[in-house]
Design a protein around this motif. Structure first.
Motif, PDB file in Angstrom:
ATOM      1  N   UNK A  54       0.844  -1.192   0.000  1.00 35.59           N
ATOM      2  CA  UNK A  54       0.000   0.000   0.000  1.00 35.59           C
ATOM      3  C   UNK A  54       0.881   1.245   0.000  1.00 35.59           C
ATOM      4  N   UNK A  55       0.242   2.399  -0.045  1.00 33.30           N
ATOM      5  CA  UNK A  55       0.952   3.664   0.106  1.00 33.30           C
ATOM      6  C   UNK A  55       0.385   4.374   1.326  1.00 33.30           C
ATOM      7  N   UNK A  56       1.257   4.714   2.288  1.00 26.94           N
ATOM      8  CA  UNK A  56       0.747   5.394   3.473  1.00 26.94           C
ATOM      9  C   UNK A  56       1.505   6.699   3.718  1.00 26.94           C
ATOM     10  N   UNK A  57       1.231   7.338   4.798  1.00 22.70           N
ATOM     11  CA  UNK A  57       1.778   8.625   5.253  1.00 22.70           C
ATOM     12  C   UNK A  57       1.079   9.803   4.581  1.00 22.70           C
ATOM     13  N   UNK A  58       1.087   9.840   3.245  1.00 21.54           N
ATOM     14  CA  UNK A  58       0.397  10.891   2.529  1.00 21.54           C
ATOM     15  C   UNK A  58      -0.083  10.371   1.180  1.00 21.54           C
TER      16      UNK A  58
END
Length: 330
Positions: free
Chosen positions: A225-229
């Motif tokens: 996944x892509x997290x943080x922003x």
């Protein structure tokens, strides 16, 4: 019924059997090796109960975004490819398309390797163009319209294939928000600019678009996944999850719950629940394969303070000029 594809209104789509429950199929997938991805995608689509009829016209809608060179903000090419392989094996007429707010679907597909992955299947990514006006709420108690691609509206069914990722306006996005890409080109950026200051208004816009589309099933790439922003510029988060459901709302709800969120902090999930869309409560679902507890979403970081996603007029004008020049050259 439309060409043998199960039709459903927004109030009933995504349900299997018991009208109070949705089926969400989850499987482990540790990476993007082709054979592993094909096995996981086939397993979850088979178990989801989705059965597009032979000869049906299905639009596969990945998430293609221009801004991140690594491609992390886009659905992984192997997941899109595996979905198309599964559909072709069922005798379905497959179209793969998206409409990035900036750039073109073909350009993004070439940069992330999706064009090469699909070529042996006889498929090429198309731009979701040909806008038709669809009525949506304007946020002030009235209605307005927005241009949704004819390729989406004319399909017998749509398979939304997002990557699970953080989003600075919607906190996290998945299968339902991915359908916003059926809005044609720069109209998406304009909608962000005119509706984006209020997350509930923007969530309502996305829900209205979802309700106007043909029946939608969903396949989620939550392997990395892509997290943080987001929607771009985030960091990788290995969740190792592949998921599918006839209900995009149900799949979104489960993915959000896996990473420790609830509807009160996810505007679009909350909007879908407020409108009474079925499949928004993970407690009222059936899991024919793995359950949510099989996946560890601890450490997935989402934006704490949501902000407007809008675009400066100069950016919109440059994008529009590039699109016009591209069409003239074609």
């Amino acid at each position: 019924m439309t060409d043998g594809v199960q039709d459903a209104s927004p109030g009933t789509r995504g349900l299997q059997g018991d009208a109070a429950r949705a089926v969400v199929a989850l499987a482990r997938c540790s990476g993007y090796d082709r054979l592993a991805v094909e096995a996981a995608v086939s397993a979850v689509l088979d178990a989801s109960g989705w059965r597009p009829a032979c000869g049906a016209r299905v639009l596969v809608k990945p998430n293609l975004l221009r801004f991140q060179p690594s491609g992390l903000c886009c659905t992984h090419p192997e997941v899109v490819r595996a979905a198309c392989v599964w559909l072709q094996a069922h005798g379905v007429h497959v179209t793969v398309g998206d409409s990035p707010a900036f750039g073109t679907a073909q350009g993004v597909a070439a940069r992330i390797g999706l064009a090469d992955a699909l070529a042996p299947l006889g498929l090429a990514v198309i731009q979701l163009d040909g806008p038709r006006q669809v009525e949506v709420a304007d946020g002030g108690g009235g209605t307005t319209t927005i241009g949704v691609s004819r390729h989406a509206l004319d399909a017998d069914a749509i398979l939304s294939v997002p990557r699970l990722k953080a989003h600075c306006q919607m906190r996290v996005t998945c299968a339902v928000k991915n359908l916003f890409g059926c809005v044609c080109g720069v109209r998406k950026a304009l909608a962000h600019t005119t509706h984006g200051a209020d997350t509930r208004v923007f969530g309502g816009l996305v829900a209205d678009i979802f309700a106007a589309l043909p029946p939608v099933a969903a396949l989620c790439d939550a392997v990395t996944c892509m997290h943080v922003t987001g929607p771009a510029g985030g960091e990788p988060f290995g969740l190792g999850l592949m998921g599918a459901s006839v209900s995009p709302a149900a799949l979104d709800a489960v993915c959000c719950s896996v990473i420790g969120l609830d509807p009160s902090v996810v505007p679009l999930w909350g909007e879908m629940r407020r409108r009474g869309f079925p499949g928004t409560d993970p407690a009222d679902m059936d899991y024919p394969l793995e359950g949510p507890s099989a996946f560890d979403g601890r450490g997935f970081v989402v934006p704490g303070v949501l902000k407007d996603v809008s675009f400066a007029p100069g950016v919109l004008l440059r994008s529009l000029c590039r699109r016009v020049l591209s069409s003239l050259r074609g």
